[in-house]
Design a protein around this motif. Structure first.
Motif, PDB file in Angstrom:
ATOM      1  N   PRO A 145       0.836  -1.165  -0.113  1.00 54.33           N
ATOM      2  CA  PRO A 145       0.185  -0.078   0.129  1.00 54.33           C
ATOM      3  C   PRO A 145       0.721   1.225   0.200  1.00 54.33           C
ATOM      4  O   PRO A 145       0.422   2.300  -0.629  1.00 54.33           O
ATOM      5  CB  PRO A 145      -0.951  -0.083   1.323  1.00 54.33           C
ATOM      6  N   LYS A 146       1.992   1.227   0.533  1.00 57.07           N
ATOM      7  CA  LYS A 146       3.194   2.329   0.719  1.00 57.07           C
ATOM      8  C   LYS A 146       4.484   2.021   0.572  1.00 57.07           C
ATOM      9  O   LYS A 146       4.909   1.068   1.230  1.00 57.07           O
ATOM     10  CB  LYS A 146       2.656   3.420   1.773  1.00 57.07           C
ATOM     11  N   ARG A 147       5.105   2.737   0.133  1.00 63.36           N
ATOM     12  CA  ARG A 147       6.555   2.510  -0.051  1.00 63.36           C
ATOM     13  C   ARG A 147       7.326   3.981  -0.320  1.00 63.36           C
ATOM     14  O   ARG A 147       7.312   4.354  -1.232  1.00 63.36           O
ATOM     15  CB  ARG A 147       7.284   1.528  -1.230  1.00 63.36           C
ATOM     16  N   GLY A 148       7.833   4.441   0.769  1.00 65.68           N
ATOM     17  CA  GLY A 148       8.445   5.897   0.744  1.00 65.68           C
ATOM     18  C   GLY A 148       7.401   6.718   0.572  1.00 65.68           C
ATOM     19  O   GLY A 148       6.178   6.858   1.256  1.00 65.68           O
ATOM     20  N   ASN A 149       7.367   7.677  -0.506  1.00 65.15           N
ATOM     21  CA  ASN A 149       6.398   8.463  -0.764  1.00 65.15           C
ATOM     22  C   ASN A 149       5.374   7.971  -2.032  1.00 65.15           C
ATOM     23  O   ASN A 149       4.431   8.680  -2.387  1.00 65.15           O
ATOM     24  CB  ASN A 149       7.034   9.812  -1.415  1.00 65.15           C
ATOM     25  N   LEU A 150       5.601   6.642  -2.169  1.00 65.21           N
ATOM     26  CA  LEU A 150       4.619   6.206  -3.155  1.00 65.21           C
ATOM     27  C   LEU A 150       3.592   5.485  -2.320  1.00 65.21           C
ATOM     28  O   LEU A 150       3.562   4.572  -1.666  1.00 65.21           O
ATOM     29  CB  LEU A 150       5.500   5.008  -3.979  1.00 65.21           C
ATOM     30  N   ILE A 151       2.077   5.777  -2.692  1.00 59.77           N
ATOM     31  CA  ILE A 151       1.009   5.255  -2.170  1.00 59.77           C
ATOM     32  C   ILE A 151       0.155   4.678  -3.205  1.00 59.77           C
ATOM     33  O   ILE A 151      -0.118   4.920  -4.347  1.00 59.77           O
ATOM     34  CB  ILE A 151       0.423   6.289  -1.428  1.00 59.77           C
ATOM     35  N   ARG A 152      -0.837   3.740  -2.725  1.00 61.69           N
ATOM     36  CA  ARG A 152      -1.654   2.818  -3.615  1.00 61.69           C
ATOM     37  C   ARG A 152      -3.152   2.931  -2.951  1.00 61.69           C
ATOM     38  O   ARG A 152      -3.347   1.835  -2.397  1.00 61.69           O
ATOM     39  CB  ARG A 152      -1.054   1.573  -3.934  1.00 61.69           C
ATOM     40  N   PRO A 153      -3.893   3.937  -2.876  1.00 58.79           N
ATOM     41  CA  PRO A 153      -4.939   3.762  -2.098  1.00 58.79           C
ATOM     42  C   PRO A 153      -6.249   2.982  -2.673  1.00 58.79           C
ATOM     43  O   PRO A 153      -7.049   2.935  -2.030  1.00 58.79           O
ATOM     44  CB  PRO A 153      -5.306   5.390  -2.308  1.00 58.79           C
ATOM     45  N   MET A 154      -5.995   2.595  -3.903  1.00 59.44           N
ATOM     46  CA  MET A 154      -7.032   1.988  -4.746  1.00 59.44           C
ATOM     47  C   MET A 154      -7.081   0.471  -4.386  1.00 59.44           C
ATOM     48  O   MET A 154      -7.708  -0.425  -5.075  1.00 59.44           O
ATOM     49  CB  MET A 154      -7.175   2.294  -6.060  1.00 59.44           C
ATOM     50  N   LEU A 155      -6.020  -0.166  -3.689  1.00 60.47           N
ATOM     51  CA  LEU A 155      -5.848  -1.395  -3.355  1.00 60.47           C
ATOM     52  C   LEU A 155      -7.175  -2.381  -2.690  1.00 60.47           C
ATOM     53  O   LEU A 155      -7.309  -3.364  -2.949  1.00 60.47           O
ATOM     54  CB  LEU A 155      -4.865  -1.964  -2.786  1.00 60.47           C
ATOM     55  N   CYS A 156      -7.950  -1.452  -2.383  1.00 63.55           N
ATOM     56  CA  CYS A 156      -9.405  -2.081  -1.722  1.00 63.55           C
ATOM     57  C   CYS A 156     -10.581  -1.716  -2.656  1.00 63.55           C
ATOM     58  O   CYS A 156     -11.532  -2.372  -2.387  1.00 63.55           O
ATOM     59  CB  CYS A 156      -9.751  -1.299  -0.653  1.00 63.55           C
ATOM     60  N   ILE A 157     -10.232  -1.195  -3.829  1.00 66.66           N
ATOM     61  CA  ILE A 157     -11.236  -1.211  -5.047  1.00 66.66           C
ATOM     62  C   ILE A 157     -11.219  -2.097  -6.093  1.00 66.66           C
ATOM     63  O   ILE A 157     -10.141  -2.232  -6.646  1.00 66.66           O
ATOM     64  CB  ILE A 157     -11.450   0.043  -5.533  1.00 66.66           C
ATOM     65  N   THR A 158     -12.496  -2.984  -6.365  1.00 69.02           N
ATOM     66  CA  THR A 158     -12.097  -3.919  -7.440  1.00 69.02           C
ATOM     67  C   THR A 158     -12.518  -3.058  -8.736  1.00 69.02           C
ATOM     68  O   THR A 158     -13.103  -1.872  -8.764  1.00 69.02           O
ATOM     69  CB  THR A 158     -13.539  -4.544  -7.386  1.00 69.02           C
ATOM     70  N   ARG A 159     -12.341  -3.698  -9.896  1.00 71.22           N
ATOM     71  CA  ARG A 159     -12.431  -2.998 -11.337  1.00 71.22           C
ATOM     72  C   ARG A 159     -14.174  -3.082 -11.196  1.00 71.22           C
ATOM     73  O   ARG A 159     -14.223  -1.971 -12.162  1.00 71.22           O
ATOM     74  CB  ARG A 159     -11.721  -4.303 -12.192  1.00 71.22           C
TER      75      ARG A 159
END
Length: 427
Positions: A145-159
């Protein structure tokens, strides 16, 4: 969708009030949905929202179409946009990897938190990719979900949720024609494997992503238990539980130039630990040789021009044509000539050695490759200071800090490199 997104952001601690959030937007469905959802939430979250688009110029008019679409979309909603581009060349890892590296290099040049639109389905596909290639707990953890300043807020959202959201708000998007190709393994999983699993359970994407997030927490805990200021003696390594010992050895290999240790390499290191020969040695990728010296594992590597020079802290020393100053950090500052780190044991300065490597945005690379990328003449490379501690490389002048060792909070120390002329130099 935006409420589910907000809940995940808060649970994972991805964004805090006052943050500058830059959404990586290709123009596709996922990135458009993420950008617009955060646009709807930006006042509630008290964030500064911007967007970024990188044109790879790989699909001719279609690439330009994507850029034009993102520009028009951002203008419509008054969202500041950063645009980058370049002619991507196929590297050793292939065109897809080269394009990804170029894109992330551009994104990491921007000041703020970088949000990418990886969804729960993307995470599920990543888990299946790792299973096909062979993996352990780390690979089953999927996308972070996060690595340093990189974030992935959509990992809970399906296509499917993305599509429903776009329809609800009548939002346009563009389609990347390369997504229809089965040339890439991920696309074959998406087109052929996921539909079969979806027939068995329509929530397969969401379920696999949730599993990955849970396993990632387990992996992080094991890694925390595997952190030592210095590598334990062989006798101590033998007494460690295997899950801890294997992670200690993996970290040791990474810090000493084995960029991506595989199970075979970790098993090889374990064989040294349990060998009856107190002087056993083994060769690893990157020209690295690990040797047993009775109760210790040591790295045998070619020495550079300069021997190791201790760096006191607080204090300073001279290395070649550089004055190197260490002092308690007043803040987090990292550049090509300033490093903020939290060392383990005494710090030392040396020249590069065979197998040296470090992690920057976009992944780990050997120092040799980094010097070539930055067009540093071969005649000058041995004179560039490499900052180390008991664990491995902290950073390198002209390259920057090793992201695996960068301090993210205080207390820490700041190391500065100053070019000097006409003074007495160590060598």
């Amino acid at each position: 969708m935006q409420n589910k997104l907000l809940r995940f952001i808060r649970e994972q601690g991805l964004i805090k009030p006052g943050d500058r959030v830059i959404c990586a937007v290709s123009g596709g469905a996922d990135s458009v949905a993420m950008l617009f959802a955060l646009y709807l939430l930006k006042d509630k979250m008290n964030i500064q929202l911007e967007a970024a688009h990188f044109n790879h110029h790989l699909r001719g008019e279609e690439s330009q179409r994507d850029e034009d679409f993102v520009r028009e979309f951002c203008v419509r909603y008054d969202i500041p946009l950063h645009v980058g581009g370049g002619q991507v060349q196929t590297g050793k890892k292939g065109l897809e990897a080269a394009a990804r590296d170029a894109r992330y290099e551009f994104l990491q040049s921007l000041d703020g938190k970088i949000a990418t639109a990886h969804t729960a389905d993307d995470n599920a596909e990543t888990v299946l990719l790792h299973l096909i290639r062979g993996t352990g707990l780390k690979g089953l953890g999927g996308i972070s979900p996060k690595r340093g300043n990189l974030i992935r807020p959509m990992l809970c959202i399906t296509r499917q949720e993305v599509e429903d959201f776009l329809n609800e708000w009548s939002l346009p998007h563009v389609e990347d024609s390369s997504n229809a190709s089965d040339a890439f393994l991920r696309n074959r999983i998406r087109h052929h494997v996921m539909p079969i699993l979806w027939e068995e359970n329509p929530k397969i994407g969401e379920n696999l992503s949730k599993m990955a997030l849970r396993l990632r927490v387990d992996e992080e805990y094991l890694l925390q238990q595997s952190t030592f200021e210095t590598l334990p003696d062989v006798s101590a390594l033998r007494t460690l539980p295997k899950p801890i010992r294997s992670r200690v050895l993996e970290r040791f290999l990474k810090q000493n130039g084995v960029l991506e240790p595989e199970d075979a390499h970790i098993s090889q290191a374990e064989a040294l630990v349990f060998s009856d020969n107190p002087s056993a040695k083994a060769a690893f990728p990157g020209g690295v040789t690990i040797s047993r010296s009775y109760d210790r594992l040591t790295v045998l590597a070619e020495q550079g021009t300069f021997g190791e020079i201790p760096l006191p802290c607080p204090g300073q020393t001279v290395f070649g044509s550089f004055r190197v100053i260490c002092e308690p950090a007043k803040g987090i500052e990292n550049s090509t000539d300033t490093l903020t780190v939290r060392p383990m044991g005494p710090m030392r300065l040396r020249s590069r050695q065979t197998g040296d490597a470090m992690r920057l945005p976009g992944g780990s690379k050997s120092l040799k490759k980094l010097f070539i990328d930055r067009k540093i003449p071969a005649s000058q490379r041995e004179e560039i200071p490499v900052l180390c501690d008991d664990i491995g490389i902290l950073g390198v002048h002209s390259i920057g800090v090793n992201l695996d060792r960068a301090a993210d909070s205080l207390p820490a120390v700041t190391v500065r490199f100053e070019k000097i002329q006409g003074e007495k130099q160590n060598g």
